[in-house]
Design an enzyme around this catalytic site. Structure first.
Site, PDB file in Angstrom:
ATOM      1  N   TYR A 186      -0.858 -11.607 -63.328  1.00  0.00           N
ATOM      2  CA  TYR A 186      -0.845 -12.875 -62.603  1.00  0.00           C
ATOM      3  C   TYR A 186      -2.084 -13.682 -63.038  1.00  0.00           C
ATOM      4  CZ  TYR A 186      -0.013 -15.991 -58.655  1.00  0.00           C
ATOM      5  OH  TYR A 186       0.266 -17.093 -57.893  1.00  0.00           O
ATOM      6  N   THR A 232      -4.623 -14.947 -61.752  1.00  0.00           N
ATOM      7  CA  THR A 232      -5.946 -14.633 -61.185  1.00  0.00           C
ATOM      8  C   THR A 232      -6.482 -13.280 -61.646  1.00  0.00           C
ATOM      9  OG1 THR A 232      -4.781 -13.727 -59.285  1.00  0.00           O
ATOM     10  CG2 THR A 232      -5.652 -15.973 -59.064  1.00  0.00           C
ATOM     11  N   LYS A 233      -5.678 -12.474 -62.344  1.00  0.00           N
ATOM     12  CA  LYS A 233      -6.090 -11.101 -62.666  1.00  0.00           C
ATOM     13  C   LYS A 233      -6.933 -11.054 -63.947  1.00  0.00           C
ATOM     14  CE  LYS A 233      -4.072 -10.051 -58.947  1.00  0.00           C
ATOM     15  NZ  LYS A 233      -2.823  -9.476 -58.519  1.00  0.00           N
ATOM     16  N   ASN A 234      -7.450  -9.859 -64.301  1.00  0.00           N
ATOM     17  CA  ASN A 234      -8.394  -9.755 -65.424  1.00  0.00           C
ATOM     18  C   ASN A 234      -7.784 -10.172 -66.758  1.00  0.00           C
ATOM     19  OD1 ASN A 234      -9.973  -8.668 -63.436  1.00  0.00           O
ATOM     20  ND2 ASN A 234     -10.731  -6.961 -64.676  1.00  0.00           N
ATOM     21  N   VAL A 235      -6.477  -9.964 -66.910  1.00  0.00           N
ATOM     22  CA  VAL A 235      -5.717 -10.374 -68.097  1.00  0.00           C
ATOM     23  C   VAL A 235      -4.471 -11.061 -67.562  1.00  0.00           C
ATOM     24  CG1 VAL A 235      -4.238  -9.487 -69.953  1.00  0.00           C
ATOM     25  CG2 VAL A 235      -6.530  -8.534 -69.635  1.00  0.00           C
TER      26      VAL A 235
END
Ligand SMILES: *Cc1c(COP(=O)(O)O)cnc(C)c1O
Length: 395
Positions: free
Chosen positions: A190, A192-195
């Site tokens: 998603y 907002t996630k790290n990747v």
């Protein structure tokens, strides 16, 4: 001038809570796919799966449209359904519990550990019943759950373990990616996630049969996927072998995801440096509890979660968030506990207070901005704002 305008004028432009980090390489990769004539699940999805499986040190990775889809698939592919109970944490996003419900099973909550907000293995033991079939631990903020203790409980009681690794790209325990622990793990891409792949997820497992079942169910239950059907070796003919879902990742998502994932080393170094800077700058502030990396684990620093010490402060978490906002600093809370939401309270009879460690954490926790487009100066600005608010409200 409103107080927000005033804060902006005195502290510089607002610092948003989160921003994706998209470079020209990602843009070029996506444009390439758009020009290629093939947007559906295909060779780019396969390549992303292979790279991700290698990174996690697992035999199989199945790219999906979201972590939510991947967790649902994992539970269904493991045969979890009506009459079964799945134990998870109250301190998580709704999706973790919703997928248990979508599989037809019953969610059971077990309280968390106070220090890293991950599910407490002793609370899991207390939540076991003869109907328990699986445990769904969440690696909160990128901190690894105690997977050894959870594996021991699972072995003793014949349970499955599916990790919610939505925050876990970069999380390790005992030198291994959390993608390689348990029966399966599911990552989120998603924005907002790290990747990020815009939207997407990855199911990882060492169980070939589970991977094959998940792959079949991800594409409507069809015997051969679309890519195979349209290649030279494929045919138009297929059979439906299960009532599957439309959960597969597409090539345009995989192109973005793989190009992002190619930067994982740089991303995680930056996150670690920013988190370290937070911890140094806030280290003298006795009014807040800082996150820590547990011994023997690697924290992915997806979130930097701090807790206020109410015994030292006259300001509560909600007012603190407002005051930081007035100083141009965006924050968030991870998470409003599951048992506080009207739907689950109504459906399962839960109420605030049922999981005291999660309740106490929720009252005082907030997540500070942490993303790779931040600079050290941005971290310092956040720390100054936090110190400013806290020092003005000491008991
Ligand atoms: C983001 C998130 C999810 C859902 O991920 P999607 O890819 O958006 O479906 C699940 N669990 C947790 C803990 C999350 O933070």
């Amino acid at each position: 001038m409103t107080s927000d305008d005033h804060a902006a004028a005195t502290t510089g432009p607002a610092l948003p809570y989160n921003l994706p980090d998209i470079s020209d390489a990602e843009i070029a990769a996506v444009v390439d796919v758009l020009r290629s004539g093939w947007l559906a699940p295909g060779e780019r999805t396969r390549a992303f799966e292979a790279a991700f499986a290698a990174y996690c040190g697992v035999g199989h990775a199945v790219a999906v449209d979201s972590a939510t889809a991947g967790m649902h698939l994992a539970l269904v592919a493991l045969g979890i359904g009506p009459g079964d109970e799945v134990i998870t944490t109250p301190t998580t996003f709704a999706a973790t519990v919703n997928v248990i419900i979508h599989a037809g099973a019953t969610p059971v909550l077990a309280d968390i550990r106070a220090d890293d907000y991950c599910i407490d293995p002793q609370a899991i033991e207390r939540a076991l019943t003869p109907r328990t079939k699986a445990i769904l631990p969440v690696h909160h903020a990128g901190s690894a759950c105690d997977m050894d203790a959870i594996a021991a409980i699972a072995r003793a009681h014949g349970l499955r373990v599916v990790g919610d690794a939505a925050h876990g790209v970069g999380t390790e325990a005992g030198g291994r990616s959390v993608g390689s622990l348990g029966d399966a793990a599911v990552f989120s891409f998603y924005p907002t996630k790290n990747v990020t792949s815009g939207r997407g997820g990855m199911l990882t497992t060492d169980d070939a049969a589970l991977a094959e079942r998940a792959r079949l169910l991800a594409l409507h239950g069809m015997s051969d996927d679309a890519w195979d059907r349209y290649t030279a070796r494929g045919s138009w003919r297929y059979q439906v072998l299960a009532a599957g879902y439309n959960y597969a990742m597409s090539d345009y998502q995989a192109a973005l995801g793989a190009a992002q994932f190619a930067r994982i080393g740089e991303f995680q170094r930056t996150r670690r440096a920013l988190a370290g800077r937070y911890s140094r700058r806030l280290g003298d502030l006795a009014d807040v509890v800082l996150p820590a990396e547990r011994a023997g684990t690697t924290h992915a620093w997806h979130l930097y979660v701090v807790r206020l010490r109410p015994e030292r402060l006259t300001i509560g978490r909600d007012a603190c968030i407002e005051q930081l906002r007035a100083r141009g600093i965006g924050t968030s809370v991870h998470f409003i506990p599951i048992h506080h939401h009207p739907y689950y309270r109504e459906a399962y009879g839960w109420a605030p207070g049922d999981f005291p460690v999660a309740d106490a954490a929720f009252e005082t926790m907030l997540s500070l901005p942490l993303y790779t487009r931040m600079t050290g100066h941005d971290v310092d600005r956040v720390c100054e704002a936090v110190a400013d608010v806290v020092l003005a409200h000491r008991r």
